[in-house]
Design a protein around this motif. Structure first.
Motif, short mmCIF file in Angstrom:
data_model
loop_
_atom_site.label_atom_id
_atom_site.label_comp_id
_atom_site.label_asym_id
_atom_site.label_seq_id
_atom_site.Cartn_x
_atom_site.Cartn_y
_atom_site.Cartn_z
N ASP A 10 67.75 24.69 -23.60
CA ASP A 10 68.98 24.03 -23.10
C ASP A 10 68.92 22.52 -23.29
OD1 ASP A 10 69.87 26.52 -22.25
OD2 ASP A 10 68.96 26.29 -20.27
N ASN A 66 79.17 24.59 -27.96
CA ASN A 66 78.50 24.58 -26.67
C ASN A 66 77.20 23.79 -26.77
OD1 ASN A 66 77.19 25.12 -24.28
ND2 ASN A 66 77.56 27.32 -24.32
N ARG A 67 77.17 22.66 -26.13
CA ARG A 67 76.03 21.75 -26.27
C ARG A 67 74.74 22.30 -25.66
NH1 ARG A 67 76.69 16.76 -25.21
NH2 ARG A 67 78.96 16.69 -25.21
N SER A 68 74.80 23.32 -24.81
CA SER A 68 73.59 23.81 -24.15
C SER A 68 72.97 25.01 -24.87
CB SER A 68 73.90 24.17 -22.69
OG SER A 68 74.84 25.23 -22.63
N THR A 69 73.15 25.08 -26.19
CA THR A 69 72.60 26.20 -26.94
C THR A 69 71.60 25.73 -27.99
OG1 THR A 69 74.50 26.14 -28.46
CG2 THR A 69 74.62 27.66 -26.60
N LEU A 70 70.94 24.61 -27.71
CA LEU A 70 69.92 24.07 -28.61
C LEU A 70 68.55 24.09 -27.93
CD1 LEU A 70 71.49 20.89 -30.26
CD2 LEU A 70 70.81 22.99 -31.42
N SER A 78 74.97 31.01 -30.87
CA SER A 78 75.41 29.63 -30.65
C SER A 78 76.52 29.23 -31.61
CB SER A 78 74.23 28.67 -30.84
OG SER A 78 74.66 27.33 -30.83
N ASP A 79 77.52 28.50 -31.07
CA ASP A 79 78.58 27.97 -31.92
C ASP A 79 78.46 26.47 -32.11
OD1 ASP A 79 79.27 27.03 -29.42
OD2 ASP A 79 81.38 27.62 -29.53
N VAL A 80 77.29 25.92 -31.76
CA VAL A 80 77.11 24.47 -31.81
C VAL A 80 77.04 23.97 -33.25
CG1 VAL A 80 74.58 24.44 -31.80
CG2 VAL A 80 75.84 22.55 -30.77
N THR A 121 68.86 26.47 -32.92
CA THR A 121 69.97 27.02 -32.14
C THR A 121 69.60 28.38 -31.58
OG1 THR A 121 70.93 27.99 -34.14
CG2 THR A 121 71.70 25.80 -33.50
N THR A 122 70.22 28.75 -30.47
CA THR A 122 69.98 30.05 -29.87
C THR A 122 70.92 31.09 -30.48
OG1 THR A 122 71.54 29.56 -28.09
CG2 THR A 122 69.23 29.03 -27.70
N GLY A 163 74.74 26.72 -35.34
CA GLY A 163 74.41 28.05 -34.85
C GLY A 163 75.02 29.14 -35.70
#
Length: 229
Positions: A139, A114-118, A185-187, A181-182, A79
């Motif tokens: 998500d 954060n896994r919920s930012t894909l 996002s730090d994923v 990624t959104t 991200g």
């Protein structure tokens, strides 16, 4: 643009998984965990029955006679707030028949963030790169190497996204599947390579702000399923 590479940070985790594999009972069923979007559409009973009877593989870099994916190499997904440089990735596919897409399988492993930012997105083609988005799963949750309990080969955790909506695909036309990624996002994740050596050109989206087609290389593992129209 970030070039796909073996993630050395995963090696200690792979060693741990290999040690776990050594203690696995011979002939045991592989541990398979399917993870998917919080907002996928739940099919009706009739839709489930039809999908079971008619669903076909429209495209796949996964074969049944090899491991599902290479556990130590793939495309970096990061991200815009991740430690690694921003990179999204997309793989092209061309269905051989008119069909409605019903399901996709792709192994995306979480490294950090954060896994919920894909999101997983199906795109139309635009002169050889991803164009207009046709459908988006939000998500989408990658699996985490740190919590894996089973052997890496031949079992596989993976992401699975499904829908009962009609995502119409036309035979002979190129489409793209992107892991995106959104904003904010730090994923950091990796879309793991296929294990059978299938190669081709894929596309990446980085700090340039546009999709760029790459030269031919090993493609990530991906299977696309649908029902013929």
């Amino acid at each position: 643009m970030r070039i796909p590479q073996t993630l050395t940070a995963l090696l200690p985790l792979l060693a741990l998984a290999a040690a776990t594999m050594a203690t696995t009972t011979a002939g045991a069923e592989p541990i398979i965990r399917r993870v998917g979007p919080a907002q996928s559409v739940a099919p009706t009973a009739d839709a489930k029955s039809k999908a079971k009877a008619d669903t076909q593989v429209l495209y796949s870099t996964i074969t049944s006679n090899v491991a599902m994916y290479k556990a130590d190499a793939g495309l970096s997904i990061a991200g815009d707030s991740a430690t690694d440089p921003l990179q999204n990735a997309a793989v092209p596919f061309t269905p051989a028949l008119d069909a409605n897409l019903t399901k996709m399988v792709l192994p995306v492993a979480l490294s950090a963030g954060n896994r919920s930012t894909l999101n997983v997105v199906v795109y139309a083609d635009a002169n050889g790169v991803p164009g207009a988005p046709l459908f988006t799963w939000t998500d989408v949750t990658p699996f985490d190497w740190k919590t894996e309990k089973g052997a890496i080969y031949p079992c596989c955790s993976y992401v699975q996204v499904t829908t009962a909506e009609a995502i119409a695909l036309t035979a002979g036309m190129q489409y793209w599947v992107g892991t995106v990624t959104t904003a904010g996002s730090d994923v950091s994740a990796i879309w793991l390579n296929n294990a059978n050596g299938t190669t081709g050109g894929y596309a990446t989206y980085g700090t340039s702000g546009s999709w760029t087609k790459t030269a031919s290389a090993t493609l990530p593992a991906l299977s696309v399923y649908g029902v013929a129209r």
